[in-house]
Design a protein around this motif. Sequence first.
Motif, short mmCIF file in Angstrom:
data_model
loop_
_atom_site.label_atom_id
_atom_site.label_comp_id
_atom_site.label_asym_id
_atom_site.label_seq_id
_atom_site.Cartn_x
_atom_site.Cartn_y
_atom_site.Cartn_z
N LEU A 120 30.73 -1.48 -9.28
CA LEU A 120 31.15 -0.75 -10.49
C LEU A 120 32.81 -1.34 -10.82
CD1 LEU A 120 29.92 3.42 -9.36
CD2 LEU A 120 28.89 1.71 -11.72
N THR A 121 32.89 -1.36 -12.46
CA THR A 121 33.92 -0.57 -12.46
C THR A 121 34.97 0.28 -12.14
OG1 THR A 121 34.07 -0.23 -14.65
CG2 THR A 121 33.52 -2.18 -14.60
N GLU A 122 36.16 -0.09 -12.47
CA GLU A 122 37.12 1.31 -11.84
C GLU A 122 37.05 2.68 -13.06
OE1 GLU A 122 39.45 1.85 -9.50
OE2 GLU A 122 38.20 0.02 -8.89
N ASP A 123 36.42 2.48 -14.66
CA ASP A 123 36.40 2.89 -15.02
C ASP A 123 34.83 4.07 -14.91
OD1 ASP A 123 38.73 3.33 -16.00
OD2 ASP A 123 37.85 2.77 -18.55
N ALA A 124 33.90 2.77 -14.83
CA ALA A 124 32.53 3.58 -14.05
C ALA A 124 32.60 4.11 -12.73
CB ALA A 124 31.81 2.09 -13.77
N LYS A 125 32.83 3.55 -11.87
CA LYS A 125 33.77 4.24 -10.88
C LYS A 125 33.97 5.83 -10.84
CE LYS A 125 34.93 0.92 -7.35
NZ LYS A 125 35.45 0.14 -6.84
N ASP A 126 35.44 5.99 -11.73
CA ASP A 126 35.76 7.70 -12.01
C ASP A 126 34.45 8.15 -12.28
OD1 ASP A 126 37.89 6.62 -11.00
OD2 ASP A 126 39.14 6.32 -12.77
N TYR A 127 33.50 7.49 -13.91
CA TYR A 127 32.51 8.35 -14.45
C TYR A 127 31.36 8.61 -13.43
CZ TYR A 127 28.68 8.66 -17.83
OH TYR A 127 28.02 9.41 -18.91
N PHE A 128 31.54 8.07 -12.68
CA PHE A 128 30.17 8.90 -11.58
C PHE A 128 30.40 9.73 -11.22
CE2 PHE A 128 27.72 6.82 -7.73
CZ PHE A 128 26.30 7.52 -8.18
N LEU A 129 31.62 9.10 -10.11
CA LEU A 129 32.05 10.27 -9.30
C LEU A 129 32.01 11.87 -10.05
CD1 LEU A 129 33.71 8.51 -6.91
CD2 LEU A 129 32.06 9.33 -6.64
N ASP A 130 32.53 11.55 -10.94
CA ASP A 130 32.96 12.63 -11.73
C ASP A 130 31.84 13.79 -12.66
OD1 ASP A 130 34.55 14.40 -13.73
OD2 ASP A 130 34.10 13.37 -15.31
N ASP A 152 27.96 18.47 -11.09
CA ASP A 152 27.00 18.81 -10.69
C ASP A 152 26.23 18.06 -11.77
OD1 ASP A 152 25.10 19.55 -8.38
OD2 ASP A 152 24.86 21.46 -9.28
N ILE A 153 26.81 17.59 -12.77
CA ILE A 153 25.54 17.02 -13.82
C ILE A 153 24.73 16.49 -13.48
CG2 ILE A 153 25.73 15.43 -15.94
CD1 ILE A 153 28.71 16.34 -16.37
N ILE A 154 24.95 15.27 -12.24
CA ILE A 154 23.44 15.03 -11.47
C ILE A 154 23.22 15.66 -10.03
CG2 ILE A 154 24.04 12.15 -12.90
CD1 ILE A 154 25.55 11.42 -10.29
N ASN A 155 22.65 15.90 -9.57
CA ASN A 155 21.94 16.62 -8.17
C ASN A 155 22.64 15.35 -7.31
OD1 ASN A 155 19.92 15.38 -7.63
ND2 ASN A 155 18.88 16.96 -8.96
N TYR A 156 22.39 16.16 -5.91
CA TYR A 156 22.41 15.44 -4.86
C TYR A 156 21.47 14.36 -4.39
CZ TYR A 156 23.07 14.00 0.40
OH TYR A 156 23.27 13.56 1.43
N GLU A 157 20.15 14.40 -4.55
CA GLU A 157 19.31 13.43 -4.72
C GLU A 157 19.53 12.37 -5.82
OE1 GLU A 157 18.48 16.77 -4.82
OE2 GLU A 157 18.25 17.18 -2.98
N GLU A 158 20.20 12.72 -7.30
CA GLU A 158 19.79 11.35 -8.12
C GLU A 158 21.12 10.74 -7.66
OE1 GLU A 158 18.57 14.15 -11.40
OE2 GLU A 158 20.64 14.48 -11.61
N PHE A 159 21.62 11.61 -7.27
CA PHE A 159 23.30 11.23 -7.24
C PHE A 159 22.94 9.37 -5.94
CE2 PHE A 159 27.49 10.96 -4.27
CZ PHE A 159 28.31 10.49 -4.81
N GLU A 160 22.10 10.14 -4.41
CA GLU A 160 21.44 9.13 -3.95
C GLU A 160 20.73 8.07 -3.70
OE1 GLU A 160 21.81 8.96 -0.22
OE2 GLU A 160 23.42 9.95 -0.87
N LEU A 161 19.66 8.09 -5.27
CA LEU A 161 18.94 7.66 -5.73
C LEU A 161 19.26 6.33 -6.33
CD1 LEU A 161 16.35 6.52 -7.28
CD2 LEU A 161 17.06 7.46 -8.67
N ILE A 162 20.76 6.95 -7.50
CA ILE A 162 21.54 5.81 -7.89
C ILE A 162 22.58 4.81 -6.77
CG2 ILE A 162 23.59 5.52 -9.41
CD1 ILE A 162 20.76 6.44 -10.54
#
Length: 74
Positions: free
Chosen positions: A17-27, A32-42
């Motif tokens: 991921l680019t730096e912006d995408a990392k920040d976005y994903f972690l944000d 909790d916009i994406i849940n734990y299971e979705e996070f693991e999937l991605i």
Amino acid sequence: MNEIKIRYVHPEELINLTEDAKDYFLDLRSKDIINYEEFELILNELSLVEDKLSVMQLEELLIMNGIETKIILN
């Protein structure tokens, strides 16, 4: 009461991921916009990606996996 699952993300898990995408994903996860299971999937999906994904490409990956973030990107 919902149990909140927290997991440390290793830097190499987000290397595609680019730096912006990392920040976005972690944000998304921290809000909790994406849940734990979705996070693991991605995270799993990201391990299969060869190029660095931008925010828009990450958003497309989320949508392809059935995850609606309900955030409109400009």
